[in-house]
Design a protein around this motif. Structure first.
Motif, mmCIF file in Angstrom:
data_model
loop_
_atom_site.group_PDB
_atom_site.id
_atom_site.type_symbol
_atom_site.label_atom_id
_atom_site.label_comp_id
_atom_site.label_asym_id
_atom_site.label_seq_id
_atom_site.Cartn_x
_atom_site.Cartn_y
_atom_site.Cartn_z
ATOM 1 N N THR A 125 57.824 11.348 23.896
ATOM 2 C CA THR A 125 58.931 11.839 23.068
ATOM 3 C C THR A 125 60.247 11.110 23.316
ATOM 4 O OG1 THR A 125 59.305 13.601 24.700
ATOM 5 C CG2 THR A 125 57.935 14.133 22.813
ATOM 6 N N HIS A 126 60.186 9.972 24.024
ATOM 7 C CA HIS A 126 61.455 9.249 24.277
ATOM 8 C C HIS A 126 61.150 7.950 25.013
ATOM 9 C CE1 HIS A 126 64.331 9.223 27.973
ATOM 10 N NE2 HIS A 126 64.958 8.503 27.062
ATOM 11 N N ARG A 127 61.221 6.850 24.274
ATOM 12 C CA ARG A 127 61.064 5.545 24.924
ATOM 13 C C ARG A 127 61.946 4.535 24.198
ATOM 14 N NH1 ARG A 127 55.242 2.823 26.293
ATOM 15 N NH2 ARG A 127 54.716 5.032 26.525
ATOM 16 N N HIS A 128 62.670 3.748 24.983
ATOM 17 C CA HIS A 128 63.552 2.728 24.399
ATOM 18 C C HIS A 128 62.731 1.460 24.195
ATOM 19 C CE1 HIS A 128 66.751 5.542 25.196
ATOM 20 N NE2 HIS A 128 66.352 5.614 26.457
ATOM 21 N N MET A 129 62.046 1.438 23.061
ATOM 22 C CA MET A 129 60.991 0.439 22.876
ATOM 23 C C MET A 129 61.521 -0.981 22.710
ATOM 24 S SD MET A 129 58.477 2.813 20.549
ATOM 25 C CE MET A 129 57.137 1.635 20.408
ATOM 26 N N ILE A 280 68.776 13.589 21.699
ATOM 27 C CA ILE A 280 70.004 13.183 22.406
ATOM 28 C C ILE A 280 69.814 13.338 23.912
ATOM 29 C CG2 ILE A 280 71.014 15.509 22.147
ATOM 30 C CD1 ILE A 280 73.786 14.068 21.916
ATOM 31 N N HIS A 281 70.389 12.383 24.678
ATOM 32 C CA HIS A 281 70.395 12.498 26.140
ATOM 33 C C HIS A 281 71.472 13.496 26.566
ATOM 34 C CE1 HIS A 281 68.766 8.383 25.539
ATOM 35 N NE2 HIS A 281 68.092 8.591 26.648
ATOM 36 N N VAL A 282 71.098 14.430 27.422
ATOM 37 C CA VAL A 282 72.092 15.374 27.969
ATOM 38 C C VAL A 282 71.769 15.645 29.432
ATOM 39 C CG1 VAL A 282 72.545 16.543 25.755
ATOM 40 C CG2 VAL A 282 70.739 17.401 27.254
ATOM 41 N N ILE A 309 67.059 15.311 25.895
ATOM 42 C CA ILE A 309 66.374 14.451 26.866
ATOM 43 C C ILE A 309 66.982 14.626 28.258
ATOM 44 C CG2 ILE A 309 65.680 12.070 27.353
ATOM 45 C CD1 ILE A 309 64.914 12.720 24.576
ATOM 46 N N HIS A 310 66.137 14.702 29.263
ATOM 47 C CA HIS A 310 66.482 14.781 30.702
ATOM 48 C C HIS A 310 66.935 16.193 31.105
ATOM 49 C CE1 HIS A 310 65.814 10.547 31.073
ATOM 50 N NE2 HIS A 310 66.890 10.195 30.383
ATOM 51 N N CYS A 311 68.135 16.614 30.702
ATOM 52 C CA CYS A 311 68.619 17.983 30.993
ATOM 53 C C CYS A 311 68.752 18.268 32.489
ATOM 54 C CB CYS A 311 67.685 19.044 30.380
ATOM 55 S SG CYS A 311 67.361 18.839 28.627
ATOM 56 N N VAL A 360 58.361 8.348 28.855
ATOM 57 C CA VAL A 360 58.435 7.193 29.757
ATOM 58 C C VAL A 360 59.871 6.728 29.922
ATOM 59 C CG1 VAL A 360 57.892 4.719 29.874
ATOM 60 C CG2 VAL A 360 56.061 6.380 29.456
ATOM 61 N N ASP A 361 60.653 6.730 28.843
ATOM 62 C CA ASP A 361 62.059 6.301 28.851
ATOM 63 C C ASP A 361 62.191 4.776 28.877
ATOM 64 O OD1 ASP A 361 64.800 6.164 28.965
ATOM 65 O OD2 ASP A 361 65.050 7.486 30.683
ATOM 66 N N VAL A 362 62.254 4.168 30.059
ATOM 67 C CA VAL A 362 62.540 2.726 30.124
ATOM 68 C C VAL A 362 61.426 1.960 30.817
ATOM 69 C CG1 VAL A 362 65.049 2.880 29.988
ATOM 70 C CG2 VAL A 362 63.941 3.155 32.194
HETATM 71 ZN ZN LIG Z 1 66.604 7.388 27.659
#
Ligand SMILES: [Zn+2]
Length: 509
Positions: A125-129, A280-282, A309-311, A360-362
């Motif tokens: 649900t979140h990867r900076h491809m 959104i990252h928070v 994202i993250h929280c 995964v994110d990065v």
């Molecule tokens: Zn991210």
């Protein structure tokens, strides 16, 4: 340019390129053809990369024919359908039409799953491809290092061709490791051509993708000062040009910026004006202790259409706001432990009544496989409970189970990506996004516990077969229709061009 991966499927496809013909449910193909016909100004490099990814027609199964996945241990993750020690899955028209033992389908092409676990494809649900050509470049880095090197140095120098290459590598790597649906948290939109390139790579890869349209990158981080960027307003064009149909593998989100509340609200409004969901990252590190969600809530901006994202460093009020407004969350446990985001809030989410999805994110610091993500949240949550018990807590939380973690990686991923009606479980009527995992490998045999094997011991080496919307993307451990040698050359070229443009010396060690 042709979509050779699609060329083997039912009826071919149609557009002004002259090689196509109309057929039902062909919107993705139409989309690809529109791209090929010139809606995307594809550079020579992009054309070459697309060629590399599609050097062969799709193999594995004959076009249009039903597929019968025979005799596997089937984990549907659908509570009504249940799991089966041995059953068949019938796929017709790209959708699952039946899951039960002993299905008789004489016309179907059979895939033997006798030594396999069959389960839904995993969902990120979140990867900076766009960073797919910068894999492992920052293994020892913190968030600050990431911002300075990846965003402000490399990101500022990215060309549309680099975005295309990054997205293509990340998408194909996802499919290869059993991820069938992925949210591309795409904040590399330095110009509209960068957006076109990102979308084109997702389409060319064949993955089911959520394209989350974000801001651009420059040397200062003040994206709103970028001359050529059109964020967030260009989302109107993107919606019209690429995402006008629901019946396609690609869907549209907006990626909210890490910026002042006024800029975030402007972006949220742009998203909602075109009916796009938001991510959104928070709650990231010290910066995340700014009660942002309370401020956004004061403007009535928190709704059920948003994934947070993250929280990691949110306050209790913010957690309740997410729950009470129906938001979803994404935990990227591995990167959060590496780079200083704060403690991955697995137990906090559960205590608040929110089931998390995973990400995964990065790939600059994190392995691309989802097995690592599952194991990370599993061990972190259990460690936290054990620590409380050892500290004398008489009413500690329950331990997570492997089944819950598998649900985070599938069911909850589908929910956060806005696609629960289509994917996330194996149930009749859903799109056939599924994976076959080999149990006759030395890391898991002899088999004793299927869910346990997937979550605690398997890895990409167990991913034998991958289907997305009923199309075979990987078979017998090999991606279908991808010329790896050609792809590698093109990736190396993109990487070298990027290092030169960013004026970074690549020592390779
Ligand atoms: Zn991210």
């Amino acid at each position: 340019m042709t979509d050779l991966r699609s060329a083997g499927r039912a009826g071919g496809y149609s557009c002004s390129c002259g090689a196509c013909m109309p057929s039902p449910a062909m919107s993705r193909r139409r989309f690809l053809c529109t791209s090929a016909a010139g809606a995307v100004v594809a550079s020579a490099a992009m054309g070459a990369l697309a060629g590399a990814a599609r050097a062969q027609p799709a193999g594995g199964t004959a076009p249009g024919r039903p597929i019968l996945i025979k005799g596997g241990c089937v984990l549907t993750l659908d509570r009504a359908v249940g799991d089966f020690e041995q059953a068949d899955v019938l796929i017709e028209g790209g959708k699952i039409s039946a899951v039960r033992p002993n299905i008789d389908a004489p016309n179907a092409e059979v895939i033997d799953a006798g030594r396999m676990i069959v389960m839904p494809g995993m969902i990120d649900t979140h990867r900076h491809m766009w960073q797919g050509i910068l894999r492992n470049v920052l293994p020892d880095g913190s968030l600050e290092d990431y911002r300075n090197l990846i965003q402000r140095k490399f990101g500022a120098a990215y060309t549309p061709d680099d975005v295309y290459a990054g997205n293509l590598f990340s998408a194909l790597g996802a499919i290869d490791s059993g991820v069938t649906c992925i949210l591309d948290w795409s904040h590399i939109h330095n110009t509209p051509a960068h957006s076109d390139a990102a979308i084109k790579a997702l389409a060319d890869s064949g993955v089911r993708a959520v394209f989350a349209y974000g801001n651009g990158q420059n040397e200062t981080g003040r994206f709103w000062e970028m001359a050529g960027a059109k964020y967030p307003d260009d989302i109107v064009r993107l919606r019209k040009q690429y995402f006008s149909s629901e019946d396609q593998l690609l869907t549209l989100y907006l990626a909210g910026p890490s910026a002042a509340p006024e800029l975030i609200l402007k972006a949220f409004n742009a998203a909602r004006d075109v009916g796009a969901r938001i991510t959104i990252h928070v709650g990231v590190g010290e910066f995340g202790r700014n009660a942002l969600l309370e401020k956004l809530n004061a403007a009535n901006a928190l709704k059920a259409d948003t994934t947070y994202i993250h929280c990691c460093t949110l306050n209790d009020t913010e957690w309740k706001l997410i729950r009470d407004t129906g938001g979803t969350i994404s935990i990227a446990g591995y990167v959060e432990t590496l780079m200083g985001h704060g403690n991955p809030p697995i137990q906090k989410a559960i205590d608040t009544g929110i089931r998390p999805s995973l990400s995964v994110d990065v790939e600059t610091s994190v392995p691309n496989d989802f097995f690592a993500q599952m194991r990370t949240v599993f061990s972190l949550q259990k460690n936290e409970v054990w620590a409380r018990r050892l500290a004398g807590d008489k009413d500690p939380p329950k331990f997570l189970t492997v089944r819950e973690v598998l649900e985070f990686a599938t069911v909850e991923g589908a929910r956060a990506n806005g696609l629960a009606r289509k994917v996330g479980t194996l149930a009749p009527g859903k799109d056939a996004d599924l994976i076959l995992l080999r149990t006759d490998r030395l890391n898991v045999m002899p088999m004793n516990n299927a869910v346990g094997a997937v979550v605690t011991s398997m890895g990409p080496q167990n991913v034998d077969t991958v289907l997305i919307a009923g199309k075979v993307m990987k078979r017998n451990g090999q991606l279908v229709g991808v010329d790896l040698a050609k792809l590698e050359r093109l990736g190396n070229e993109a990487r070298d061009r990027l290092y030169a443009n960013a004026k970074v010396k690549n020592t390779r060690i």
